[in-house]
Design a protein around this motif. Structure first.
Motif, mmCIF file in Angstrom:
data_model
loop_
_atom_site.group_PDB
_atom_site.id
_atom_site.type_symbol
_atom_site.label_atom_id
_atom_site.label_comp_id
_atom_site.label_asym_id
_atom_site.label_seq_id
_atom_site.Cartn_x
_atom_site.Cartn_y
_atom_site.Cartn_z
ATOM 1 N N TRP A 127 0.867 -1.173 0.000
ATOM 2 C CA TRP A 127 0.000 0.000 0.000
ATOM 3 C C TRP A 127 0.907 1.227 0.000
ATOM 4 C CZ3 TRP A 127 -3.957 -1.237 4.526
ATOM 5 C CH2 TRP A 127 -4.681 -2.377 4.183
ATOM 6 N N VAL A 128 0.648 2.127 -0.932
ATOM 7 C CA VAL A 128 1.456 3.340 -1.081
ATOM 8 C C VAL A 128 0.595 4.549 -0.759
ATOM 9 C CG1 VAL A 128 2.846 4.751 -2.649
ATOM 10 C CG2 VAL A 128 2.881 2.252 -2.860
ATOM 11 N N MET A 129 1.128 5.418 0.087
ATOM 12 C CA MET A 129 0.371 6.597 0.506
ATOM 13 C C MET A 129 0.467 7.706 -0.540
ATOM 14 S SD MET A 129 -1.458 7.078 3.158
ATOM 15 C CE MET A 129 -2.415 8.432 3.828
ATOM 16 N N GLU A 130 -0.673 8.153 -1.016
ATOM 17 C CA GLU A 130 -0.833 9.303 -1.897
ATOM 18 C C GLU A 130 -0.281 9.059 -3.301
ATOM 19 O OE1 GLU A 130 0.066 12.984 0.151
ATOM 20 O OE2 GLU A 130 -1.471 12.565 1.649
ATOM 21 N N THR A 131 0.829 9.646 -3.716
ATOM 22 C CA THR A 131 1.236 9.553 -5.135
ATOM 23 C C THR A 131 2.702 9.181 -5.309
ATOM 24 O OG1 THR A 131 1.550 11.963 -5.099
ATOM 25 C CG2 THR A 131 -0.503 11.133 -6.042
ATOM 26 N N GLU A 132 3.247 8.429 -4.381
ATOM 27 C CA GLU A 132 4.659 8.052 -4.461
ATOM 28 C C GLU A 132 4.793 6.814 -5.358
ATOM 29 O OE1 GLU A 132 8.747 8.666 -3.204
ATOM 30 O OE2 GLU A 132 6.926 9.880 -3.218
ATOM 31 N N LEU A 133 4.869 7.041 -6.676
ATOM 32 C CA LEU A 133 4.910 5.946 -7.649
ATOM 33 C C LEU A 133 6.292 5.834 -8.277
ATOM 34 C CD1 LEU A 133 1.504 6.455 -9.469
ATOM 35 C CD2 LEU A 133 2.095 4.703 -7.802
ATOM 36 N N TRP A 134 6.835 4.609 -8.274
ATOM 37 C CA TRP A 134 8.144 4.354 -8.855
ATOM 38 C C TRP A 134 8.032 3.196 -9.854
ATOM 39 C CZ3 TRP A 134 11.665 7.926 -8.180
ATOM 40 C CH2 TRP A 134 11.617 8.728 -7.038
ATOM 41 N N PRO A 135 8.402 3.421 -11.106
ATOM 42 C CA PRO A 135 8.237 2.410 -12.167
ATOM 43 C C PRO A 135 8.853 1.051 -11.851
ATOM 44 C CG PRO A 135 8.734 4.521 -13.160
ATOM 45 C CD PRO A 135 8.880 4.705 -11.678
ATOM 46 N N ASN A 136 10.080 1.026 -11.337
ATOM 47 C CA ASN A 136 10.724 -0.261 -11.058
ATOM 48 C C ASN A 136 10.061 -0.988 -9.891
ATOM 49 O OD1 ASN A 136 12.576 -0.085 -13.159
ATOM 50 N ND2 ASN A 136 14.061 1.028 -11.916
ATOM 51 N N TRP A 137 9.605 -0.239 -8.898
ATOM 52 C CA TRP A 137 8.846 -0.851 -7.812
ATOM 53 C C TRP A 137 7.637 -1.602 -8.378
ATOM 54 C CZ3 TRP A 137 7.830 2.107 -2.634
ATOM 55 C CH2 TRP A 137 9.054 2.514 -2.065
ATOM 56 N N LEU A 138 6.886 -0.905 -9.243
ATOM 57 C CA LEU A 138 5.663 -1.490 -9.777
ATOM 58 C C LEU A 138 5.967 -2.702 -10.661
ATOM 59 C CD1 LEU A 138 3.522 1.661 -10.654
ATOM 60 C CD2 LEU A 138 3.440 0.236 -8.623
#
Length: 419
Positions: A127-138
């Motif tokens: 679960w990620v809070m708000e908008t902390e998106l990282w391509p390699n994580w996903l």
């Protein structure tokens, strides 16, 4: 594919800058210390992780805290691993969540780092809070069949336009999210435009509304105010940024021309700037007291520098009205809701794009006024400080907006647990 390769190259190119910002010692800023290896996926293994919850820094940790506490109340055996990127975020996790969770620093978005982190800890979901998106994580989470949910998600029009410049890359990125709990309908529409399937989108509201001012906090604030400020009129400038403190001090001096006994509580956004702001106040030959030194302001002092962490709600409770920072510079503003929850009418600069929906609601009921003009801001502050009835009416209207919108925490938790 070209954009993907370019992204990987840019990550390595900017890694030294990220390391400098995270590790270079600064006065008043907590240090990562020997735990810096955790940013590279190393560090002590965490076993049996049911949930990996990422909250990048202080603001996200504060917002996530009631959600995590309620989750633990419902499922006390759940093993939660909370990651932050910053040391200030780590401090907040320790202070607010303590033994309820395990903390680690989040891995950099580099393939070896995130793969090592996943291999070591093997979380079942993220679960990620708000908008902390990282391509390699996903990408790595998708490979390991770890569903990723975005909690309390927001997407400003400005950020959406930036993502749409690289629409192919963005579509692949956002399509990997299994659930997005958007704060508002306009956020949901932007996420859908960027590639999140409608079936994976819900509007849950903002859990930041679920900030009830407890009776104990209100009493603590009343006691603190009495001991520090006696009967003085007090206003607070919260979460100010570089280039904004000077403007706030200008406003303060205008306010004092009409209300010479008034006092400003100044709360810089970042702890590494506490000493810089103190030097700025001194350079203006203004007499001030510092909370970190446990100083009590005397009747001649005009500024109280609140240079501590985790006391924002308490400081709001000590004030009569508030200025919300990040709004006179192009930061986009900060959360108005903590001030509104403490029944404070607010003013802010013109930049409110980070919280535009909340801003519009509070403006509509008269609890918030925006202007880029220092003189106008000063006039509004003076008016509210001078008129207790008007101040109370505006503050209660803002508190009403907070109460009307509460419930997002329960809705979010229900959606996350049943997804």
């Amino acid at each position: 594919m070209i954009l993907f390769i370019l992204y990987q190259l840019l990550l390595f190119a900017f890694l030294p800058i990220a390391m400098y910002k995270l590790y270079w010692p600064k006065a008043g800023k907590p240090n990562v210390g020997k735990r810096w290896v955790e940013h590279f996926g190393f560090g002590k293994k965490v076993s049996n992780v049911d949930l990996w919850f990422h909250a990048v820094s202080v603001g996200e940790v504060i917002a996530a805290t009631p959600l995590i506490k309620q989750l633990k109340q419902q499922h006390p055996a759940l093993h939660i691993l909370v990651t932050t990127t910053t040391a200030t975020g780590a401090e907040q996790v320790s202070a607010k969540l303590g033994e309820l969770i395990t903390h680690r620093y989040a891995p950099f978005d580099l393939w070896p780092c995130i793969k090592l982190f996943i291999h070591k800890n093997q979380p079942k979901k993220l679960w990620v809070m708000e908008t902390e998106l990282w391509p390699n994580w996903l990408s790595v989470c998708q490979q390991h069949r770890i569903p990723v949910s975005l909690v309390n998600a927001r997407m400003s029009e400005r950020s959406c336009k930036r993502y749409l410049r690289f629409s192919g890359f963005s579509q692949r990125l956002f399509a990997k999210l299994s659930l997005v709990l958007a704060q508002h309908q306009d956020d949901a529409q932007r996420f859908n435009q960027l590639g999140v399937a409608a079936a994976n989108l819900q509007v849950s509201g903002s859990i930041k509304y679920d900030l009830p001012a407890t009776d104990s906090l209100i009493q603590q604030a009343a006691d603190t105010r009495k001991s520090l400020f006696a009967e003085r009129l007090v206003w607070i400038a919260a979460s100010t940024h570089k280039g904004e403190d000077e403007l706030v001090l200008d406003v303060m001096q205008q306010v004092r021309k009409q209300l010479p006994d008034s006092l400003l509580i100044l709360v810089p956004r970042h702890p590494e700037r506490f000493d810089q702001v103190a030097e700025l106040i001194a350079a203006r030959e203004l007499s001030f007291a510092r909370r970190s030194l446990q100083q009590v302001p005397n009747s001649n002092q005009t500024v109280y520098l609140a240079d501590t962490m985790g006391e924002m709600m308490l400081m709001y409770g000590c004030a009569d009205t508030a200025f919300i920072g990040g709004s006179l510079v192009k930061i986009g503003g900060h959360n108005y809701l903590e001030a509104a929850a403490m029944c404070l009418p607010c003013v802010a600069g013109e930049y409110d794009f980070n919280f535009s929906d909340i801003s519009q609601q509070l403006q509509a009921c008269g609890a918030l006024k925006l202007s880029a003009d220092n003189e106008q801001l000063a006039n509004w502050i003076k008016a509210w400080l001078s008129d207790e009835n008007a101040r109370k009416k505006a503050g209660e209207a803002g508190l009403g907006i907070v109460k009307q919108n509460q419930g997002a925490l329960a809705r979010s938790l229900d959606a996350l647990l049943n997804h």
